[in-house]
Every structure is written in C-alpha cells, then in structure tokens.
Scaffold this motif. Sequence first.
Motif, short mmCIF file in Angstrom:
data_model
loop_
_atom_site.label_atom_id
_atom_site.label_comp_id
_atom_site.label_asym_id
_atom_site.label_seq_id
_atom_site.Cartn_x
_atom_site.Cartn_y
_atom_site.Cartn_z
N ASP A 249 -30.12 63.78 125.98
CA ASP A 249 -29.31 64.93 126.36
C ASP A 249 -28.74 65.68 125.16
O ASP A 249 -28.22 66.79 125.32
N GLY A 250 -28.85 65.09 123.97
CA GLY A 250 -28.16 65.70 122.83
C GLY A 250 -29.03 66.09 121.66
O GLY A 250 -28.51 66.49 120.62
N SER B 192 -37.69 60.10 117.07
CA SER B 192 -36.61 59.90 116.11
C SER B 192 -35.38 60.72 116.46
O SER B 192 -34.24 60.24 116.37
N ALA B 193 -35.61 61.98 116.88
CA ALA B 193 -34.48 62.83 117.25
C ALA B 193 -33.72 62.26 118.44
O ALA B 193 -32.49 62.25 118.47
N VAL B 194 -34.46 61.78 119.44
CA VAL B 194 -33.82 61.20 120.63
C VAL B 194 -33.10 59.90 120.27
O VAL B 194 -32.01 59.62 120.78
N PRO C 82 -37.22 76.20 124.33
CA PRO C 82 -37.47 75.45 125.57
C PRO C 82 -37.84 73.99 125.34
O PRO C 82 -37.43 73.11 126.12
N MET C 83 -38.59 73.70 124.27
CA MET C 83 -38.99 72.31 124.03
C MET C 83 -37.79 71.45 123.61
O MET C 83 -37.78 70.25 123.86
N SER C 84 -36.80 72.04 122.99
CA SER C 84 -35.61 71.29 122.59
C SER C 84 -34.62 71.12 123.74
O SER C 84 -33.70 70.30 123.65
N LEU C 85 -34.82 71.88 124.81
CA LEU C 85 -33.90 71.81 125.96
C LEU C 85 -34.42 70.93 127.08
O LEU C 85 -33.74 70.77 128.11
#
Length: 403
Positions: free
Chosen positions: A172-173, A164-166, A97-100
């Motif tokens: 969205d990805g 960093s991931a964003v 859920p946290m990654s979505l």
Amino acid sequence: MKPDPASTKTEMPTNRFNLPGVLAVSIGHFIHDIYSAFLAPLLPLLIEKLSLSLTQAGLLSTVMQLPALFNPWIGSLADRISVRWFLVLAPSLTAVPMSLIGVAPSFGMLLILMAFAGISVSIFHVPAPVVVARMAGNRKGMGMSFFMVGGEAARAAGPMAAVSAVALMGLDGFYPVMGISFICSFILYLNTRDLPVTTAARTPVPLLQTWRDMAPVLEPITGILVARGFMHGCMASFLPTFIVMHTGNLWLAGASLTIYEIAGVVGVMVAGTLSDRMGRRRMLTFSLLGAPISLLTFVWVDGWIAYVMLVLTGFTLLSTTPVMLALVQESAVESPSAANGLFMMISFLARSAVVVIVGIAADLIGLEKTFVIFAVIGFSGLPFVLRLPDDQQLASGSERTDR
C-alpha cells in the motif's frame, strides 16, 4: 513562400551518432519498462489482497497488452505532431498507474490502471525507435541495439525492483517510486530539446498507404516474426518448465531463464551494431540459422554443453529485433512512427498467437517434441530474409529518411 521553420528543423541532416541522446532514450527505455514489469511479480499479492480469481488475474495482463493493437494508429498520430512529447511524457504516464496498483481498492480500478498503463506503453514504444533512428544517423543498427538493451535489461531488473520496493514500503505504500519516472521525463526533455526528432511528412499519410509503401519490408518481416515466434514462445514461456522436467531442480530452472535473458542482452547489443557493417540481411541470416541449430542442440545434449547452447540460443534468437527495427526505420520515408506501429502490432499478434499454439502442442505431444518441431519451424524464416530489400536499397531509403 518561406519554409515552415518546424519542417526545416525536421529535415536537418543527422548523419552523426548522437551518443548522449541515444543513451538518454535507452536509459529512458530501461526506466519505463521497469515500471511496466511491475504487474507480474506483484500479482500474487494483488490476488491475496483483492481475492482475485486466476481468470481475473490473467485479464489484467490482457487489458494492459490490448492497446498494442492500436499501435499503427498511435504511430500515425505521432507522425502528425512532435514525437518528442510522446517520448518525454510516457515514462511518467506509465509509472503513475503502475505505482498505484498497490492502493487500488477493487478489481475494476486495477483494470482501469492497467488500461491507462497499456496505452502509455504504446505511446512510448511506437515513436521511441523513430527518435533513436534520427539520433543514430547512419548507424541505425547501433542505435537500435542501445535502445533494445534498455528494454531487455528492464525485463530482468523490473521484477526485483518491484519486490524490493514492496519489501521496503509495503504494497500500500510503495507508490512514491513513481518519482523516479518524473526525473527520467525531465532528463528526456533536456536531451531531446534541440533535436530534429519530428517526422518529415508535411501532410498526413493514410495508414493503408503506409502499409502499401512498407509492404516490401513488413511482409517478409511478418514471416520472420512468426517463424521466430515459435522458438521464442518455447523459450520465454516454457524454458523453466523444460528444465524442471529434465533436472527436477527449480533453482536451476530460474537460473536458466536468467542466463537466456542475459545472453539476449548481449546479442541485442552486438547484432544491431554488426548489421551496420555486415548488412541487415546477412545479420538476420546468421541469427535465423544460429537460433534453430542452438535450440535443437540444447534439447538433445546434457551437462555444461547444454548451457553453452542455451547462451547461444539467447544470443541469436533475441538479437533479431534491433536489426528489424533498423530495417523498418531505413525504409520508412513519410511516416516512420506509423511504420513502427505496424511492426509492433504484427510482433504482438505473432507473439501472442504462437504462445497459445506452443502450449497446445506441448499438451498433445510433450514439451521436448514441441521444442524440436518448433526449432525446425524456425528455419522457415530464412526464405523471408531473401525477400527483404538488399543492402543498397536499404542504404538509399536511409538517405531519404535522414534528409
């Protein structure tokens, strides 16, 4: 009648310190808590994307934290089945859920994701210290130190990991980052596969009975958590604001919180380990004396001495948690997960209520006076330490839980 094999496995002596197992759970704690820290740094992007009000944004965090109120019942359930599966699955159940959150199409969907994540956070944190306590044998303080270092380090690394991931994949990805959690769950599965990590209780123990059994420990700990909570609320929520008011330097304000958290990581690692040798009560006494003195000195002095005091405040104030976790596990005989759930619920309630009080006081009398008054209130935790069972009683309880 032959003994139940599962019960026999549960009661195997585990006096040695299982370093690989403790490290695996501690790393699992680190990875799990990195995901649970995604919301705060990504909240500005979510507000912009979904046109959220600040009230809606605040509600997301509240919904994620609400399952902590059910920690005792989650612990009671964990005492009836293998806590191992709670531990193994939770990092993935939190990460999904946290990654979505970046692809959530509406505020309602965000609330659902936060609710699922909050439940999973509780599912991990309630039984994990029980598993660590069993792996740590007669060095429970050291085991809890390792465990808490994972959580404290994640608190510092989580926001940077999310940003960093964003930055690399976009809001969205960035959801593929959940894949790391699946690896984490697999590693936890391998490292807990042959360990006696289920609880010793053969029949369910009512939650009220667990409270009664644990009252000699949980009642004083409640007083300690409240007394500590006033100081913790000042530092965790208002330290950067305090620094900006005195220096006008926003960069320094951010750096001060990092210094405080790093000192806390060191304190967490040292305190639990030392409490195995010095005794739990003695270590708590040292921390609850050192934290108010350091905080008062930090408020009253300037220059480099103030930052020395900031380090000492972080070291002493944040070092109490592994010691209290060890206390709870040494004293919990029949229902260790439920006992830890009660501890976590009390900690959550004390922390949440006190932060509000700190904010009200700061509005009424100013932040500096609030820091001073609440540092003095911190000394009120010392009488509660004296009400805790002495070290011989704790050692006796620990022997019973290891059987």
